[in-house]
Design a protein around this motif. Structure first.
Motif, PDB file in Angstrom:
ATOM      1  N   VAL A 238       0.847  -1.202   0.000  1.00 47.96           N
ATOM      2  CA  VAL A 238       0.000   0.000   0.000  1.00 47.96           C
ATOM      3  C   VAL A 238       0.878   1.246   0.000  1.00 47.96           C
ATOM      4  O   VAL A 238       0.680   2.169  -0.809  1.00 47.96           O
ATOM      5  CB  VAL A 238      -0.935  -0.008   1.223  1.00 47.96           C
ATOM      6  CG1 VAL A 238      -1.787   1.268   1.248  1.00 47.96           C
ATOM      7  CG2 VAL A 238      -1.837  -1.239   1.208  1.00 47.96           C
ATOM      8  N   LYS A 239       1.870   1.269   0.883  1.00 44.44           N
ATOM      9  CA  LYS A 239       2.769   2.429   0.950  1.00 44.44           C
ATOM     10  C   LYS A 239       3.542   2.605  -0.348  1.00 44.44           C
ATOM     11  O   LYS A 239       3.705   3.728  -0.847  1.00 44.44           O
ATOM     12  CB  LYS A 239       3.743   2.270   2.116  1.00 44.44           C
ATOM     13  CG  LYS A 239       3.115   2.321   3.496  1.00 44.44           C
ATOM     14  CD  LYS A 239       4.174   2.429   4.582  1.00 44.44           C
ATOM     15  CE  LYS A 239       5.094   1.241   4.601  1.00 44.44           C
ATOM     16  NZ  LYS A 239       6.135   1.358   5.661  1.00 44.44           N
ATOM     17  N   TYR A 244       4.527   5.389  -5.543  1.00 45.83           N
ATOM     18  CA  TYR A 244       4.746   5.198  -6.984  1.00 45.83           C
ATOM     19  C   TYR A 244       3.837   6.139  -7.781  1.00 45.83           C
ATOM     20  O   TYR A 244       4.276   6.785  -8.746  1.00 45.83           O
ATOM     21  CB  TYR A 244       4.442   3.741  -7.319  1.00 45.83           C
ATOM     22  CG  TYR A 244       4.885   3.263  -8.685  1.00 45.83           C
ATOM     23  CD1 TYR A 244       6.182   2.795  -8.878  1.00 45.83           C
ATOM     24  CD2 TYR A 244       4.006   3.235  -9.763  1.00 45.83           C
ATOM     25  CE1 TYR A 244       6.587   2.329 -10.125  1.00 45.83           C
ATOM     26  CE2 TYR A 244       4.399   2.768 -11.008  1.00 45.83           C
ATOM     27  CZ  TYR A 244       5.695   2.319 -11.179  1.00 45.83           C
ATOM     28  OH  TYR A 244       6.092   1.849 -12.403  1.00 45.83           O
ATOM     29  N   ALA A 245       2.574   6.226  -7.375  1.00 50.30           N
ATOM     30  CA  ALA A 245       1.625   7.113  -8.057  1.00 50.30           C
ATOM     31  C   ALA A 245       1.947   8.580  -7.774  1.00 50.30           C
ATOM     32  O   ALA A 245       1.922   9.428  -8.676  1.00 50.30           O
ATOM     33  CB  ALA A 245       0.206   6.785  -7.622  1.00 50.30           C
ATOM     34  N   LEU A 270      -6.587   0.245  -0.835  1.00 48.24           N
ATOM     35  CA  LEU A 270      -6.002   0.886  -2.002  1.00 48.24           C
ATOM     36  C   LEU A 270      -7.005   1.769  -2.724  1.00 48.24           C
ATOM     37  O   LEU A 270      -8.223   1.614  -2.566  1.00 48.24           O
ATOM     38  CB  LEU A 270      -5.464  -0.182  -2.963  1.00 48.24           C
ATOM     39  CG  LEU A 270      -4.252  -0.976  -2.483  1.00 48.24           C
ATOM     40  CD1 LEU A 270      -4.049  -2.216  -3.347  1.00 48.24           C
ATOM     41  CD2 LEU A 270      -3.002  -0.103  -2.482  1.00 48.24           C
ATOM     42  N   GLY A 271      -6.487   2.675  -3.542  1.00 52.41           N
ATOM     43  CA  GLY A 271      -7.322   3.535  -4.364  1.00 52.41           C
ATOM     44  C   GLY A 271      -6.947   3.404  -5.822  1.00 52.41           C
ATOM     45  O   GLY A 271      -6.492   2.350  -6.279  1.00 52.41           O
ATOM     46  N   GLN A 378     -15.713  -0.044  -7.023  1.00 55.10           N
ATOM     47  CA  GLN A 378     -14.923  -0.946  -6.182  1.00 55.10           C
ATOM     48  C   GLN A 378     -13.761  -1.532  -6.975  1.00 55.10           C
ATOM     49  O   GLN A 378     -13.892  -1.818  -8.169  1.00 55.10           O
ATOM     50  CB  GLN A 378     -15.805  -2.097  -5.669  1.00 55.10           C
ATOM     51  CG  GLN A 378     -17.006  -1.650  -4.842  1.00 55.10           C
ATOM     52  CD  GLN A 378     -16.608  -1.026  -3.529  1.00 55.10           C
ATOM     53  OE1 GLN A 378     -15.687  -1.508  -2.863  1.00 55.10           O
ATOM     54  NE2 GLN A 378     -17.304   0.025  -3.141  1.00 55.10           N
ATOM     55  N   LEU A 379     -12.628  -1.711  -6.303  1.00 57.13           N
ATOM     56  CA  LEU A 379     -11.488  -2.361  -6.940  1.00 57.13           C
ATOM     57  C   LEU A 379     -11.690  -3.871  -6.940  1.00 57.13           C
ATOM     58  O   LEU A 379     -12.101  -4.458  -5.935  1.00 57.13           O
ATOM     59  CB  LEU A 379     -10.198  -2.028  -6.189  1.00 57.13           C
ATOM     60  CG  LEU A 379      -9.735  -0.574  -6.214  1.00 57.13           C
ATOM     61  CD1 LEU A 379      -8.453  -0.422  -5.413  1.00 57.13           C
ATOM     62  CD2 LEU A 379      -9.544  -0.063  -7.633  1.00 57.13           C
ATOM     63  N   VAL A 380     -11.389  -4.493  -8.069  1.00 56.09           N
ATOM     64  CA  VAL A 380     -11.469  -5.949  -8.185  1.00 56.09           C
ATOM     65  C   VAL A 380     -10.265  -6.443  -8.986  1.00 56.09           C
ATOM     66  O   VAL A 380      -9.793  -5.758  -9.899  1.00 56.09           O
ATOM     67  CB  VAL A 380     -12.773  -6.420  -8.882  1.00 56.09           C
ATOM     68  CG1 VAL A 380     -13.989  -6.075  -8.047  1.00 56.09           C
ATOM     69  CG2 VAL A 380     -12.890  -5.823 -10.284  1.00 56.09           C
ATOM     70  N   ASN A 381      -9.770  -7.613  -8.631  1.00 58.22           N
ATOM     71  CA  ASN A 381      -8.723  -8.275  -9.416  1.00 58.22           C
ATOM     72  C   ASN A 381      -9.395  -9.205 -10.415  1.00 58.22           C
ATOM     73  O   ASN A 381      -9.914 -10.264 -10.046  1.00 58.22           O
ATOM     74  CB  ASN A 381      -7.793  -9.072  -8.505  1.00 58.22           C
ATOM     75  CG  ASN A 381      -6.750  -8.209  -7.825  1.00 58.22           C
ATOM     76  OD1 ASN A 381      -6.223  -7.271  -8.424  1.00 58.22           O
ATOM     77  ND2 ASN A 381      -6.438  -8.509  -6.574  1.00 58.22           N
TER      78      ASN A 381
END
Length: 419
Positions: A238-239, A244-245, A270-271, A378-381
């Motif tokens: 996460v950090k 990186y972004a 995460l975002g 929502q984030l999804v893999n």
């Protein structure tokens, strides 16, 4: 003593059907009710690896609740020990659960350096251990007959990621970055080996310490590459991805990850920095198996989270223990017989799909390539490719593989490093 042991004991009835045991039907003697079957969980509740450690506990508790804390008609006790994520703490806790608590089987630990610290002790005391930790040599050159790994070696998913990056993403130049400890070393070296064998070049390898407050100095060294493969674990992904972004690399240099680096359970933390990241993992929360549907529903109901590899790994480990107890019946108190039975287990229905074990005690199963997408906010893999029957040796000849040294920080040596 770093922490007190947390004990959970319940009793009820269950059956084998939900385990998906795919073995020849054998006579299965009933186990007399009496002393409970004891499971010791070595997990981490403090430090940078605690996020994964908490999920390990959630995973095995979810299975035991589903089974009413009973395997093959026998009451199950779960004894939870916090190792602190340190080798000396792991040695202390494994001694406690074996010598004081007399557990029948151990689940865990989390980190490769923890497993390396206790593997000889476990062998000396003849106690079966189902490891989440990925230390390669414990199921390779120094195979331990009492260690079974239903998760993956450090390199098992990274091999697939290296293949996918070279052959399907067509990347030519890649930098790698990972925590500077055994799990990170083995992940990166596995990725590098397959990626370079397929014609790619690893031109930079960066090794931040496990506890790193600021990744900026490392990210600044990445240079001219097509992609970055990261192997961070715990809360560190996460950090790293936020930094990186923030430094403007997102959208300019593709980001790849190992299973811990984009674990499904991390997505809630995460975002948009995670959107587009491609990862390789042995578990996907979207896997369409009956046990995974039960598992995901239970984790969301009880903990309000989407499960990931840490929790799934312990759920599957519990399924393996139940199957072995069913297989040998009254001999489950014989730890050597239990270890032998665990090697024989083959499950057709687990949250990660079908699993079996090679002659060294390591799992053979699917590896999923996922792309992180944003759907309905929502984030999804999203699974974009599945590699079937992936072994710890990838496509290499096992004899030749084992004739080489174990993966380390500097082995195999990178062929194309640039200053």
């Amino acid at each position: 003593m770093a922490s007190k042991l947390n004990r959970r004991t319940f009793l009820a009835g269950t059956a084998l059907a939900a385990t998906g045991l795919a073995t020849t039907e054998l006579a299965r003697p009933a186990i007399a009710q009496g002393a409970p079957f004891k499971i010791g969980l070595l997990t981490v509740k403090t430090g940078p690896l605690a996020q994964g450690g908490n999920q390990m506990e959630q995973g095995i508790v979810s299975l035991l609740k589903e089974k009413n804390y009973t395997f093959a008609g026998r009451k199950v006790d779960l004894i939870i020990a916090d190792t602190g994520g340190k080798p000396d703490g792991t040695r202390t806790k494994v001694q406690e659960v074996i010598e004081r608590d007399n557990v029948d089987v151990i689940l865990g630990p989390l980190a490769a350096f923890e497993l390396l610290a206790i593997t000889d002790y476990v062998k000396q005391h003849g106690t079966p251990l189902l490891s989440l930790a990925a230390a390669e040599d414990v199921t390779q050159r120094k195979a331990n007959p009492f260690v079974i790994r239903p998760s993956a070696t450090s390199g098992q998913c990274s091999h697939a990621m290296g293949d996918y990056a070279a052959k399907e993403l067509k990347f030519k130049r890649v930098a790698t970055i990972s925590d500077d400890f055994a799990f990170g070393h083995e992940q990166i070296s596995a990725f590098q080996r397959v990626f370079e064998d397929a014609g790619g070049k690893v031109v930079k390898k960066l090794w931040p310490p496990l506890v790193t407050p600021d990744y900026t100095p490392f990210i600044a060294q990445i240079g001219n590459v097509d992609a970055v493969f990261h192997g961070f674990a715990g809360s560190n992904p996460v950090k790293f991805m936020r930094a990186y972004a923030d430094l403007g690399l997102k959208g300019k240099v593709a980001l790849l990850a190992g299973w811990t680096g984009m674990d499904d359970a991390l997505l809630k933390s995460l975002g948009d920095e995670a959107v587009g990241v491609v990862s390789a993992a042995y578990y996907s929360a979207t896997a369409d198996t009956p046990s995974n549907k039960r598992f995901v529903a239970a984790m969301q109901k009880d903990y309000g989270v989407l499960p990931g590899g840490y929790s799934a790994g312990m759920y599957v480990a519990g399924q393996c223990v139940e199957a072995a107890v069913e297989l040998i019946g009254a001999k489950a108190d014989d730890r050597k017989a239990l270890a032998e039975a665990l090697h024989q287990v083959s499950l057709s229905d687990t949250p990660r799909g079908a699993v079996k074990f090679d002659e060294y005690g390591n799992v053979v199963g699917e590896v999923f390539i996922r792309r992180c997408d944003k759907k309905d906010g929502q984030l999804v893999n999203t699974v974009i490719k599945t590699y079937q029957n992936v072994s710890q040796f990838w496509t290499y000849n096992p004899k030749d593989f084992l004739a080489n040294p174990v993966y380390t920080r500097d082995y195999p040596p990178a062929k194309n490093l640039e200053n």
